[in-house]
Scaffold this motif. Structure first.
Motif, PDB file in Angstrom:
ATOM      1  N   THR A 206      16.285   5.085  -0.543  1.00  0.00           N
ATOM      2  CA  THR A 206      17.325   4.430   0.238  1.00  0.00           C
ATOM      3  C   THR A 206      18.259   3.590  -0.616  1.00  0.00           C
ATOM      4  O   THR A 206      19.454   3.538  -0.363  1.00  0.00           O
ATOM      5  N   PHE A 207      17.702   2.881  -1.590  1.00  0.00           N
ATOM      6  CA  PHE A 207      18.531   1.912  -2.319  1.00  0.00           C
ATOM      7  C   PHE A 207      18.715   2.224  -3.800  1.00  0.00           C
ATOM      8  O   PHE A 207      19.776   2.045  -4.337  1.00  0.00           O
TER       9      PHE A 207
ATOM     10  N   SER B 172      12.279  -0.701   3.634  1.00  0.00           N
ATOM     11  CA  SER B 172      13.404  -0.032   4.280  1.00  0.00           C
ATOM     12  C   SER B 172      14.542  -1.013   4.547  1.00  0.00           C
ATOM     13  O   SER B 172      15.684  -0.613   4.668  1.00  0.00           O
ATOM     14  N   PHE B 173      14.215  -2.316   4.641  1.00  0.00           N
ATOM     15  CA  PHE B 173      15.268  -3.312   4.831  1.00  0.00           C
ATOM     16  C   PHE B 173      15.899  -3.745   3.509  1.00  0.00           C
ATOM     17  O   PHE B 173      17.103  -3.846   3.394  1.00  0.00           O
ATOM     18  N   PHE B 174      15.050  -4.044   2.533  1.00  0.00           N
ATOM     19  CA  PHE B 174      15.554  -4.732   1.337  1.00  0.00           C
ATOM     20  C   PHE B 174      15.294  -3.987   0.043  1.00  0.00           C
ATOM     21  O   PHE B 174      15.583  -4.522  -1.027  1.00  0.00           O
TER      22      PHE B 174
END
Lengths: 371, 511
Positions: B323-324, B434-436
């Protein structure tokens, strides 16, 4: 209890809020692997970009775009208009610079965003293209992996085999700002295939001055004391009267290992003196001519003489062009600071007047498995 | 307001549970006693009331017991037969002539009621205000079998059973020492449960024992079902994902822990015993570590700690990277992940949750099902997870590998409780990732670490050789040193006698 529940609730909300930002899974990105910088015939800046396509329905697995833009960052909006996903620079493997760009002073400032933007990868390989960049970036050979992978592999492999200089963005940046050294970059050319042909030598301000062939680069690397693996050289023994004929019967191939290259720096009579003491262990790996033609002691001398002439040719080239790809200025600054400080701004000139001596000592370790 | 009202409610008198104490003493009138017994045990068809005349004293008597849990054979042979047929003139007339070892006398109905329910038979004699309690229990019980959960290669093949006294015997079999003491405590108002705390009096720390006793005595409940329930009542931090008391079904492991200076609580009717105080590393040790050679044991132990980290962080790392932080993937892997992720319609965290939850469901389904159907679950799961999901484009190949690795890594933890804890901790980590991204994982790791450091087990530090740092205990932590190198008990148990061996290493020929 009440407070605990509220705090958990708040944490969840904060987490959700602050994470609305950018999280794009990698398959939805257009990950640039090659960035090209070139000039066209009307001296417009041409930026090109190549990225892999993951979709199975697409016939090609790589998409390449080329366009006119004011700067590298400026080009992104045009790429975004063309590409499927968000264009990102974080994984750029290769930065191709057209030779035409290098012919103009001050080209380095165009790369500003590459260093300023932290999402750019600093390990990106910098390669000079002799000819238009578009020929390389749009080239899609049937028998090779994707161009970014191929270019990266070619440069990496030649670097390990002591045939090209280390050239990533970080090193280039250092070389550009280091006063005691001038930049060197690997060069590729597109003929029938894309191939690595040697390195280009740049002036202090980045302007192109000269090029070295692959074998010359190896000698330059020994002078820089950056030899990696065993280094193979094939040299003609020139003392023979006959030229060797169609089977090159005067050729000798040697493996050079354990190179020790030491420089001592002095300042005498108004100029710098650099004394190289290079000792190397040599294995004979190929000898086309018969054994009885040269005695071993003689052979050693012949090799030494041959290698010495190569080293000297390079040093001559360097001094002629008033550049310093070896980084002898760093030695001068370390050992003769006061004298160096005086000529710091014109170091290339000072080096061209200085005296560089090389004494070579080779040791033939083995002559192979057969007599 | 909502919460405060709900939790500040005071229990009304009717909600306080009955103490079930039958007050009063037995009477000297036999008929009165029989009536009382019948009223207490109404609707109890297995209650046997047998009137008889004792030959020795020629007095009327009544024998009462529950036929389902009392041993009828020993009642006939050792109680009824002597009372009916032996005159016993050659013996002291004071005591009745019964050939049993364990005889008690009782006067209160409370004692008698409890004795009957424990399988004793009671003898009421006319004109006596004391009843005789003959201990003749015969509860149904299981034979001693091999351990089922904690199987071992070279350790003993004996597991605890549901009978407390037998479990004590299994531990006594390992430690023949008079310093092995047993403290008995009864817990539970309705289903009274016998607990026995076993420890070495000259080794174990008395403060820890007091703490353990105090906590057990404070448990005031209707009934305690088994060792797991008790452990939950007495553990230090109920909000921690990590188990703070170790449950084992292995007598050899329990005995080894007693010898280290720990306390073993045997819970009657439960096939596992509670070991406390424990440290975090106890959950990564097996008895096989000590019976195999030290290099092998150390290697396997290191793998377990590695597995612990993999099981918690791998799915989270996958989410964070995809994701990041795709930059950290090497180029070739990036291309293959990209092409396998391309068809997946879900973002990585949903993909990961689908797969992880499916895996957990499959695992749970496999445990409870009978062995024959259990195989089917395995096959279905293997095909569904391994192949069909990938071919249908619901999850990517890489995700399947991540899930499989996570599963294997969590199964390598020898303790079931700890393995489950790891699987739980994984999910918050995935949410944070998944958030950070990596920052979320690091924050999660820091929280976990802070929690780990403050955790206690029976008042002793839970992370003992690591935090607080006790280097001398590291001989039996990640690397298991050779047995002869370990001469002291672990500091974490706060044992009062530290030395357990002298230098035993032998070099070369001694003779």
């Amino acid at each position: 209890m009440k407070r605990r529940c509220i705090s958990i609730f708040v944490i969840v909300l904060v987490a959700l809020l602050s994470s609305c930002g950018r999280n794009i899974p990698l398959e939805d990105l257009t990950i640039s692997l090659i960035l090209g910088v070139d000039l066209d015939d009307e001296m417009n800046l041409i930026i090109s970009e190549s990225s892999p396509v993951f979709n199975e329905d697409a016939k090609k697995n790589i998409e390449t775009y080329q366009l006119k833009a004011a700067t590298i960052r400026d080009s992104r909006k045009y790429f975004d208009a063309l590409a499927t996903g968000e264009v990102t620079a974080a994984k750029i493997q290769v930065l191709l610079i057209g030779k035409r760009v290098l012919e103009h002073e001050g080209w380095f400032s165009i790369l500003d965003t590459v260093y300023r933007n932290p999402s750019f990868s600093i390990n990106t390989k910098v390669i000079v293209v002799d000819g238009p960049v578009s020929e390389v970036i749009f080239y899609e050979p049937d028998d090779k992996p994707q161009m970014p992978l191929y270019l990266k592999e070619v440069i990496d492999k030649n670097y390990i085999r002591t045939r090209t200089v280390e050239s990533n963005l970080q090193v280039l940046h250092r070389q550009m700002y280091e006063k005691g050294m001038t930049p060197t970059l690997p060069k590729i050319i597109k003929e029938n295939d894309v191939k690595f042909v040697g390195v280009v030598l740049l002036e202090e301000n980045g302007k192109y001055v000269d090029a070295l062939s692959i074998q010359e680069t190896s000698f330059l690397l020994i002078l820089m004391d950056k030899q990696k693996q065993e280094l193979t050289l094939s040299i003609p023994i020139t003392t023979f009267t006959d030229e060797g004929g169609i089977f090159n019967k005067n050729m000798l191939s040697i493996d050079i290992s354990k190179v020790k290259s030491k420089v001592t720096t002095n300042y005498k009579q108004g100029k710098f003196h650099f004394n190289y003491k290079i000792s190397m262990t040599v294995n004979i790996i190929e000898r086309i001519f018969p054994k009885d033609k040269v005695k071993e002691a003689e052979l050693k001398k012949l090799i030494e003489k041959e290698l010495l002439s190569r080293f000297e040719a390079i040093i001559e080239k360097i001094q002629e062009n008033k550049i310093d790809p070896i980084g002898l200025g760093i030695y001068a600054r370390a050992f003769q600071y006061e004298q160096y400080k005086k000529v710091e701004k014109q170091w290339g000139e000072a080096l061209s007047e200085s005296n560089i001596d090389i004494s070579l000592d080779i040791d033939i370790n083995g002559t192979g498995a057969i007599k | 307001m909502l919460f405060s009202r709900r939790y500040s409610k005071k229990p009304s008198p009717s909600q306080q549970f009955n103490d079930f104490v039958h007050q009063g003493q037995i009477s000297s009138d036999l008929m009165e006693n029989i009536t009382e017994i019948q009223s207490v045990f109404c609707d109890t068809p297995d209650l046997i009331i047998r009137s008889l005349v004792i030959k020795q004293t020629q007095s009327q008597a009544v024998l009462v017991y529950l036929s389902s849990i009392a041993d009828s054979k020993s009642i006939f042979n050792h109680v009824l037969h002597p009372l009916l047929f032996e005159d016993g003139q050659d013996i002291n007339t004071e005591a009745l002539n019964v050939s049993l070892g364990h005889i008690k006398k009782a006067t209160s109905w409370q004692q008698i009621e409890r004795a009957i329910l424990n399988g004793a038979c009671i003898l009421f004699v006319e004109k006596q205000t004391e009843a005789y309690i003959y201990d003749t229990p015969d509860f149904p019980k299981r034979a001693i079998e091999d351990t089922t959960i904690e199987s071992s290669l070279t350790g003993a093949h004996i597991g605890f059973t549901e009978t407390g006294s037998e479990n004590i015997a299994l531990i006594r079999k390992q430690i023949h020492n008079r310093e092995l003491k047993i403290k008995e405590i009864t817990v539970g108002k309705r289903g009274q449960l016998q607990l026995s705390i076993l420890y070495l009096a000259d080794v174990a720390n008395p403060d820890v024992l007091r703490e353990l006793e105090y906590r057990i005595q404070k448990v005031n409940v209707d009934s305690v079902l088994n060792a797991g329930v008790l452990a939950e009542y007495i553990e230090d931090n109920p909000y921690s994902p990590f188990p703070q008391l170790l449950l084992t079904e292995r007598p050899d492991y329990a005995a080894a822990e007693i010898l280290q200076g720990r306390f073993v609580t045997v819970v009657d009717r439960s096939p596992s015993v509670i070991i406390g105080p424990v440290t975090f590393d106890s959950f990564f040790k097996t008895i096989d570590d000590y019976s195999s050679r030290w290099m092998v044991a150390s290697f396997i132990r290191l793998m377990r700690y590695f597995g612990f980290i993999i099981a918690i962080f791998l799915p989270a790392t996958y989410i964070a990277i995809i994701t990041f932080h795709f930059e950290v993937i090497p180029l070739k892997l990036l291309l293959s992940i990209g092409s396998s992720r391309e068809q997946i319609p879900f973002p990585p965290y949903i993909e990961a949750f689908i797969m992880e939850l499916t895996l957990e469901m499959l695992r749970e389904a496999g445990i409870r099902l009978p062995a024959k159907i259990g195989q089917t679950v395995g096959i279905v799961g293997g095909i569904v997870i391994g192949q069909a999901a990938v071919e249908a484009g619901i999850v990517s190949n890489i995700m399947v590998i991540v899930v499989a690795l996570t599963a294997v890594a969590s199964f390598i933890i020898p303790n079931y409780e700890m393995g489950s804890a790891i699987r739980i901790v994984r999910f918050p980590m995935m949410i944070l990732a998944s958030f950070f991204g990596f920052i979320g994982i690091i924050v999660g790791f820091m929280i976990l670490l802070a929690h780990f450091i403050e955790l206690e087990s029976l008042g002793t530090p839970y992370g003992s050789p690591i935090a607080p740092l006790k280097i001398s205990d590291w001989k039996d932590l990640f690397i298991r040193f050779p047995q002869w190198a370990i001469e002291r008990r672990p500091l974490g148990t706060k044992a009062i006698q530290m030395k357990k061996a002298n230098a035993n290493h032998q070099k070369g020929d001694q003779q």
